[in-house]
Design a protein around this motif. Structure first.
Motif, short mmCIF file in Angstrom:
data_model
loop_
_atom_site.label_atom_id
_atom_site.label_comp_id
_atom_site.label_asym_id
_atom_site.label_seq_id
_atom_site.Cartn_x
_atom_site.Cartn_y
_atom_site.Cartn_z
N ALA A 265 44.66 80.64 63.30
CA ALA A 265 44.36 80.87 64.72
C ALA A 265 44.59 82.31 65.12
O ALA A 265 43.83 82.89 65.90
CB ALA A 265 45.23 79.95 65.58
N VAL A 266 45.63 82.92 64.59
CA VAL A 266 45.90 84.33 64.89
C VAL A 266 44.80 85.21 64.31
O VAL A 266 44.36 86.18 64.94
CB VAL A 266 47.28 84.74 64.32
CG1 VAL A 266 47.50 86.25 64.46
CG2 VAL A 266 48.40 83.97 65.05
N GLU A 267 44.32 84.87 63.12
CA GLU A 267 43.28 85.65 62.47
C GLU A 267 41.96 85.63 63.24
O GLU A 267 41.22 86.62 63.25
CB GLU A 267 43.06 85.14 61.04
CG GLU A 267 44.24 85.34 60.13
CD GLU A 267 44.04 84.68 58.76
OE1 GLU A 267 43.02 83.97 58.60
OE2 GLU A 267 44.91 84.86 57.87
N ILE A 268 41.65 84.51 63.91
CA ILE A 268 40.35 84.39 64.60
C ILE A 268 40.44 84.63 66.10
O ILE A 268 39.44 84.55 66.81
CB ILE A 268 39.73 83.01 64.34
CG1 ILE A 268 40.62 81.89 64.93
CG2 ILE A 268 39.52 82.77 62.85
CD1 ILE A 268 40.05 80.49 64.78
N GLY A 269 41.64 84.93 66.61
CA GLY A 269 41.77 85.23 68.03
C GLY A 269 42.02 84.02 68.91
O GLY A 269 41.98 84.12 70.13
N MET A 270 42.31 82.88 68.30
CA MET A 270 42.65 81.68 69.07
C MET A 270 44.08 81.75 69.58
O MET A 270 44.42 81.17 70.61
CB MET A 270 42.44 80.42 68.21
CG MET A 270 42.49 79.12 68.98
SD MET A 270 42.18 77.67 67.92
CE MET A 270 40.44 77.86 67.52
N ALA A 271 44.92 82.46 68.85
CA ALA A 271 46.31 82.72 69.24
C ALA A 271 46.59 84.20 68.98
O ALA A 271 45.78 84.91 68.37
CB ALA A 271 47.27 81.84 68.47
N ASP A 272 47.75 84.67 69.46
CA ASP A 272 48.04 86.11 69.38
C ASP A 272 49.02 86.51 68.29
O ASP A 272 48.85 87.55 67.66
CB ASP A 272 48.60 86.58 70.73
CG ASP A 272 47.60 86.39 71.85
OD1 ASP A 272 46.53 87.04 71.79
OD2 ASP A 272 47.86 85.62 72.77
N SER A 273 50.04 85.69 68.05
CA SER A 273 51.05 86.09 67.09
C SER A 273 51.79 84.87 66.54
O SER A 273 51.70 83.76 67.08
CB SER A 273 52.07 87.04 67.74
OG SER A 273 52.72 86.43 68.85
N ILE A 274 52.51 85.12 65.43
CA ILE A 274 53.32 84.08 64.80
C ILE A 274 54.73 84.17 65.36
O ILE A 274 55.34 85.25 65.38
CB ILE A 274 53.34 84.24 63.27
CG1 ILE A 274 51.90 84.10 62.71
CG2 ILE A 274 54.26 83.21 62.64
CD1 ILE A 274 51.26 82.76 62.93
N MET A 275 55.26 83.03 65.78
CA MET A 275 56.59 83.01 66.36
C MET A 275 57.65 83.06 65.27
O MET A 275 57.45 82.54 64.18
CB MET A 275 56.77 81.74 67.23
CG MET A 275 56.65 80.45 66.47
SD MET A 275 56.40 79.00 67.55
CE MET A 275 57.86 79.07 68.55
N ALA A 276 58.75 83.73 65.57
CA ALA A 276 59.88 83.80 64.64
C ALA A 276 60.71 82.55 64.79
O ALA A 276 61.10 82.17 65.89
CB ALA A 276 60.71 85.05 64.92
#
Length: 278
Positions: A265-276
């Motif tokens: 999702a982050v790669e395609i712009g569906m989400a912005d970042s991976i949570m820690a």
């Protein structure tokens, strides 16, 4: 309120929900329909365990605030199948998320001087489309006043994603599931089965598109199915317009109802970042 009427109304409306969770919702509804004491039947329905449980659920006091506040961050839980104006007992029993409660929490956090930012923790497969556009618009409006962070480490799909898409940022875990962007509506046609049983349904309507499938056993026509398709596409376009405004980089190729992982999702712009985590 008649629970059977409420459940029927829920299942017959257009939904923005992932398929697997739709099936689970139906599984959870089945025992409720079969529980006569829950429906208030029998000689002493008020004394039944189910009736007592409903009373306890409805009488449980609401928390002082519909969110928790830590270091200036208000955390709002968005967990369950999306619904609108749902009885408290039904929401708890079926695992539903009432958009009225979400909207009220967002407004309260926006106006709370103790709150500097808002985090919405999503764990939802989506649900009914009723009220979703309004919650999308409210989320976008609140994000202009205070930063809104949408997070999920489990499931963020369909109607829930529509709403999360209006946040300032979407932060997800690597292996969570996200997407199922779209609208779905279904009908059962029991006409052949009814015919085999010697049953014929007669329905009088003012117009051919009035309440198709209202009477179990009537045949669903091609005109009615065509209208359902138009309704689904119209509702999708309404919600997708908001998604496009907030997430212009997200391609229509990923709005065909498919699910992806948080990493994808982050790669395609569906989400912005991976949570820690941790």
């Amino acid at each position: 309120m008649n629970p059977l009427f409420s459940i029927d109304a829920l299942l017959s409306q257009p939904m923005a929900i992932s398929e697997s969770h739709w099936l689970r919702l139906c599984d959870r509804i089945a025992p409720i329909i079969s529980d006569s004491t829950l429906l208030g039947a029998g000689p002493n329905p008020i004394e039944s365990p189910s009736a007592q449980l409903l009373q306890l659920l409805n009488e449980e006091p609401e928390p002082e605030k519909p969110y928790t506040v830590t270091d200036g961050t208000a955390t709002i839980s968005f967990a369950g199948v999306v619904s609108k104006r749902t009885d408290r007992w039904m929401a708890r029993w079926l695992g539903l998320l009432d958009l009225d409660h979400y909207d009220a929490a967002m407004i309260a956090a926006r106006d709370d001087g103790e709150v500097e930012r808002i985090k919405v923790d999503f764990h939802s497969p989506g649900g009914s489309v009723i009220g979703v556009e309004d919650s999308m618009m409210l989320t976008r409006q609140v994000s202009r006043v205070k930063p809104v962070l949408a997070t999920s480490d489990t499931l963020l799909a369909s109607a829930a994603y529509f709403i999360a898409s209006q946040a300032t940022e979407i932060r997800v875990s690597n292996s969570m599931i996200i997407g199922s962007i779209g609208v779905i509506k279904g009908r059962y046609d029991f006409s052949e089965h009814a015919s085999e049983q010697g049953i014929k349904a007669h329905v009088v309507r003012s117009g051919d598109l009035k309440a198709p499938g209202h009477l179990r056993g009537e045949k669903i026509t091609e005109a009615q199915l065509s209208y359902d398709k138009e309704e689904v596409m119209r509702l999708f376009a309404i919600h997708d317009d908001h998604v496009k405004a907030s997430r212009p980089a997200l391609s229509d190729d990923y709005k065909r109802g498919q699910l992806v992982t948080g990493r994808e999702a982050v790669e395609i712009g569906m989400a912005d970042s991976i949570m820690a985590l941790g």
